[in-house]
Design an enzyme around this catalytic site. Sequence first.
Site: not given
Lengths: 73, 73, 73, 73, 73, 73
Positions: B1-3, B41, C7
């Site tokens: 679930m990287p951003y 994302f 992130q």
Amino acid sequence: MPYVQIQITREGATREQKAQLMRGVTDLLEQVLDKNPATTFVVIEEVETDNWGIAGETVTVLRERAQKAAVAP
Amino acid sequence: MPYVQIQITREGATREQKAQLMRGVTDLLEQVLDKNPATTFVVIEEVETDNWGIAGETVTVLRERAQKAAVAP
Amino acid sequence: MPYVQIQITREGATREQKAQLMRGVTDLLEQVLDKNPATTFVVIEEVETDNWGIAGETVTVLRERAQKAAVAP
Amino acid sequence: MPYVQIQITREGATREQKAQLMRGVTDLLEQVLDKNPATTFVVIEEVETDNWGIAGETVTVLRERAQKAAVAP
Amino acid sequence: MPYVQIQITREGATREQKAQLMRGVTDLLEQVLDKNPATTFVVIEEVETDNWGIAGETVTVLRERAQKAAVAP
Amino acid sequence: MPYVQIQITREGATREQKAQLMRGVTDLLEQVLDKNPATTFVVIEEVETDNWGIAGETVTVLRERAQKAAVAP
């Protein structure tokens, strides 16, 4: 190689004022931590007053209230 | 679930180029860290050249100087 | 002069994997937007699974549930 | 003295909805962690759908596809 | 009510140096834009050298190379 | 597909309190803007009190002063 992000409300900061902030922060990082200006980035984000909240209210509302108080008899 | 947040100066990146960045970064995170694209994302922020400083100067000024140098005899 | 922040959850990405991400993103920005690698910053933030929420739950809880499901008869 | 940044796609959130988010987040931080509202900042960033990627595609494209699916016979 | 985030590599900045940065940036925002220090936040993030990339390489690698060059005959 | 970043000082927030923040913010975004919880990310960053400045002073110093004032006769 510092990266600095400055968020302020969009309330008319001029190009010259923004350049002053960049110079000032870059100089500060060189003086305090000996950081190389050539790889110091300063990014300014100007945020609409409708999009900035403090104490659960928008800055738009805070500014309106301050202005009313100022003109009250 | 990287951003992932990509900050670039606003200098005409097209919709297609921005989509390419998104695909590229999403693929990279899947290849390198096996991250699920469905929850990756990528947010692109285009920053006015007046609001990006490097070496204590705005990119606006750097671009003007580069252009003058290019046309100098 | 792009700045990229990635992130991810802190779940054991190696030094080599992180270096691969940096190279990959830097190359991508050069290919797609002709950005100069010398002034491309990539910063990776590894976030504890207790501090990352998705769908209102921590990744810690999601991982535990996935593991239980995997070992269920 | 918390600082909260909320990134959403720019798709018509009203001034009142944004104020509701600010109040809600500020209250939550006071209830859960006893944080002082007077020094709680909430900044909302509205990102163009062309600049937000998920699963390697822009939200613009995702919205178009969803709309076509909705009107398909 | 500015919010400033300073990202530097974690390479031994002292408590006093960090306090100097905070004072310096807060003063600068007051001088240039008349911002109230009482609501000026400065947050410093110290990033591991393995997690900061420039020109597609980690700062760890850059520092090692610089050190080798310095001791070379 | 909102992304929310919450920065607080590292002063002992528990795993349960952090989970409460995530649930609360995710619910709020669903109620106010009809955002899908499945693609709502909430990332909490806990910042050392030495690294958070307000009014040009670190939170460490503010906390010490408040404590002294509290025990003064």
